[in-house]
Design a protein around this motif. Structure first.
Motif, short mmCIF file in Angstrom:
data_model
loop_
_atom_site.label_atom_id
_atom_site.label_comp_id
_atom_site.label_asym_id
_atom_site.label_seq_id
_atom_site.Cartn_x
_atom_site.Cartn_y
_atom_site.Cartn_z
N UNK A 172 -1.65 -3.88 -7.02
CA UNK A 172 -0.95 -4.88 -7.83
C UNK A 172 -1.56 -6.26 -7.65
N UNK A 173 -2.07 -6.54 -6.45
CA UNK A 173 -2.70 -7.83 -6.20
C UNK A 173 -4.16 -7.87 -6.66
N UNK A 174 -4.66 -6.71 -7.13
CA UNK A 174 -6.03 -6.65 -7.62
C UNK A 174 -7.08 -6.56 -6.54
N UNK A 175 -6.69 -6.15 -5.33
CA UNK A 175 -7.63 -6.01 -4.23
C UNK A 175 -8.00 -4.53 -4.09
N UNK A 176 -9.04 -4.14 -4.86
CA UNK A 176 -9.41 -2.73 -4.89
C UNK A 176 -10.06 -2.25 -3.60
N UNK A 224 -2.06 -11.15 3.74
CA UNK A 224 -2.15 -10.96 5.19
C UNK A 224 -1.07 -10.02 5.70
N UNK A 225 0.12 -10.08 5.11
CA UNK A 225 1.19 -9.20 5.58
C UNK A 225 0.88 -7.74 5.23
N UNK A 226 0.15 -7.51 4.15
CA UNK A 226 -0.24 -6.15 3.80
C UNK A 226 -1.28 -5.61 4.78
N UNK A 227 -2.19 -6.48 5.17
CA UNK A 227 -3.20 -6.07 6.16
C UNK A 227 -2.52 -5.76 7.49
N UNK A 228 -1.53 -6.56 7.88
CA UNK A 228 -0.79 -6.29 9.12
C UNK A 228 -0.05 -4.96 9.02
N UNK A 229 0.50 -4.66 7.86
CA UNK A 229 1.20 -3.38 7.67
C UNK A 229 0.22 -2.22 7.81
N UNK A 230 -0.97 -2.39 7.24
CA UNK A 230 -2.00 -1.34 7.34
C UNK A 230 -2.39 -1.09 8.79
N UNK A 231 -2.58 -2.19 9.54
CA UNK A 231 -2.96 -2.04 10.95
C UNK A 231 -1.84 -1.40 11.76
N UNK A 232 -0.60 -1.75 11.45
CA UNK A 232 0.54 -1.19 12.18
C UNK A 232 0.64 0.32 11.98
N UNK A 233 0.43 0.77 10.75
CA UNK A 233 0.48 2.23 10.49
C UNK A 233 -0.64 2.93 11.25
N UNK A 234 -1.83 2.33 11.25
CA UNK A 234 -2.96 2.95 11.95
C UNK A 234 -2.72 3.02 13.44
N UNK A 235 -2.11 1.99 14.00
CA UNK A 235 -1.81 1.99 15.44
C UNK A 235 -0.79 3.05 15.80
N UNK A 236 0.19 3.29 14.92
CA UNK A 236 1.17 4.34 15.18
C UNK A 236 0.53 5.71 15.26
N UNK A 237 -0.47 5.93 14.42
CA UNK A 237 -1.14 7.23 14.43
C UNK A 237 -1.99 7.40 15.69
N UNK A 296 1.35 9.06 5.29
CA UNK A 296 0.85 9.12 3.91
C UNK A 296 1.72 8.29 2.99
N UNK A 297 3.04 8.43 3.12
CA UNK A 297 3.96 7.64 2.28
C UNK A 297 3.80 6.15 2.54
N UNK A 298 3.65 5.77 3.81
CA UNK A 298 3.52 4.36 4.14
C UNK A 298 2.20 3.78 3.62
N UNK A 299 1.11 4.55 3.81
CA UNK A 299 -0.19 4.11 3.28
C UNK A 299 -0.15 3.97 1.76
N UNK A 300 0.55 4.88 1.10
CA UNK A 300 0.64 4.85 -0.36
C UNK A 300 1.34 3.58 -0.83
N UNK A 301 2.40 3.19 -0.15
CA UNK A 301 3.10 1.96 -0.51
C UNK A 301 2.20 0.74 -0.35
N UNK A 302 1.48 0.69 0.76
CA UNK A 302 0.58 -0.44 1.00
C UNK A 302 -0.54 -0.45 -0.05
N UNK A 303 -1.06 0.76 -0.36
CA UNK A 303 -2.14 0.87 -1.35
C UNK A 303 -1.69 0.34 -2.72
N UNK A 304 -0.50 0.73 -3.14
CA UNK A 304 0.01 0.26 -4.43
C UNK A 304 0.19 -1.26 -4.44
N UNK A 305 0.57 -1.82 -3.31
CA UNK A 305 0.72 -3.28 -3.23
C UNK A 305 -0.64 -3.96 -3.36
N UNK A 306 -1.67 -3.39 -2.72
CA UNK A 306 -3.02 -3.94 -2.86
C UNK A 306 -3.50 -3.85 -4.31
#
Length: 378
Positions: free
Chosen positions: A43-47, A2-15, A31-41
């Motif tokens: 690692x958790x296996x959420x493709x 859930x915290x990763x999803x919140x991070x994704x939404x926060x980046x989108x809202x900033x844009x 791009x850098x922030x999305x990349x970090x969130x993507x790598x975390x997803x």
């Protein structure tokens, strides 16, 4: 997660938020922030969520520079992550509504459109083939055959062998769908491509000789008009034997260069086309022969058998290596045609056993279907 999803939404809202209307958002930072969130997803296996991040990175790359290779790479990565999720779901036999498959196809099509603008046709063909292969693996045979055909259309000019391979896959998809007429259409395209490539060797040699003569005469005419060239003056004077020997060596080098240029223009068939295409042509004829029997089109099967014999004879006359099909195999194929036409079902198992080692896997599959179709008549 859930915290990763919140991070994704926060980046989108900033844009989306515009503090200063005249200032563009910082897409590079996003791009850098999305990349970090993507790598975390990942690692958790959420493709799926990782694919969403890839798509967001692609939109940022589009904002930085429209239709860039970085944007296309993001779309490909997003599509592949969705494919991986669908494949794992399919292999684990979990019930899936396959709602993400159109999204994966759309991602690949977006990347293909970008590469089309750059005229990167080889990459386009590869992406179509990869997408079709995955669809075939997911048992989406109709869509797979469609994209195999598109891959072949692109590959035909640059790599006929790749185009033939794509059309073979498309034909197999149609066979698995029980669409034998569609499979025959694809196999006919293979015959056309192989026939275009395997022109008679004597014809190619005549073209080479004609072009070589024309090029040499034009070359001599240009050099005869050059008064400052001592090389050709010495040839005309014939005063010095050493010069004549050097001139002959130079002339041979020039002719060799001309021949190399002609060969580079593919006037002569390559070693691959001389050895591989005739076998592809014969293999495709056999597949067409079997498919027409399966459709009870015995006249077309007879026509294909006659063409098969002609192709084998031409191959024996032009190339030192013979066909893998012996006269005995041709006779057995003819017996198969007669047995199916006369509905003599009892002899089919023996014919099938004799042909089994001479055919490939797809042809043996068609032969098994012929046996099953005739067995139902008993």
């Amino acid at each position: 997660m859930s915290h990763l999803i919140d991070s994704y939404k926060l980046i989108s809202q900033k844009l989306k938020k515009k503090k200063f209307p005249m200032r563009k958002p910082n897409y590079s930072e996003a791009v850098d922030q999305y990349t970090q969130v993507m790598n975390s997803f990942k690692r958790e296996g959420n493709n799926i969520y990782a694919a969403f991040c890839c798509l967001s990175i692609g939109r940022c790359e589009q904002a930085i520079k429209a239709s860039s290779s970085a944007e296309a790479s993001c779309y490909i990565d997003a599509g592949y992550l969705i494919w991986e999720n669908e494949i794992s779901t399919n292999e684990s036999e979990i019930i899936s509504f396959e709602e993400n498959i159109p999204e994966a196809i759309n991602c690949y099509l977006l990347a293909i459109k970008i590469y089309q603008n750059y005229k990167r046709f080889s990459i386009m063909g590869t992406l179509y083939f990869e997408m079709a292969s995955i669809l075939k693996r997911l048992n989406k045979l109709e869509e797979g055959a469609e994209y195999f055909q598109k891959a072949a259309e692109i590959q035909r000019t640059e790599s006929p062998i790749s185009a033939i391979n794509s059309l073979k896959e498309a034909a197999y998809c149609k066979i698995m769908e029980w669409d034998y007429k569609g499979a025959c259409d694809y196999l006919d395209l293979i015959v056309n491509i192989a026939g275009e490539t395997t022109q008679p060797l004597e014809s190619r040699m005549n073209q080479l000789s004609l072009l070589n003569t024309t090029t040499n005469s034009s070359f001599d005419q240009i050099n005869n008009n050059s008064n400052h060239n001592n090389f050709f003056n010495n040839i005309n004077n014939n005063n010095n034997n050493n010069n004549n020997n050097n001139n002959n060596n130079n002339n041979n080098n020039l002719n060799n260069n001309i021949n190399n240029n002609i060969n580079n223009n593919t006037i002569l068939p390559s070693s691959v086309s001389m050895s591989l295409y005739p076998f592809i042509l014969i293999e495709t004829r056999v597949s067409l022969f079997l498919l027409y029997i399966l459709q009870d089109s015995f006249s077309k099967s007879q026509a294909q058998l006659s063409k098969l014999v002609n192709d084998i004879n031409e191959q024996h006359s032009q190339y030192s290596a013979g066909s893998e099909l012996s006269e005995e195999t041709i006779a057995i194929l003819n017996n198969l045609l007669i047995a199916c036409e006369r509905k003599e079902v009892n002899g089919l198992p023996a014919i099938q056993r004799e042909l089994w080692s001479s055919l490939n896997d797809v042809q043996n599959d068609i032969l098994q279907r012929i046996w099953c179709a005739n067995k139902m008549l008993l």
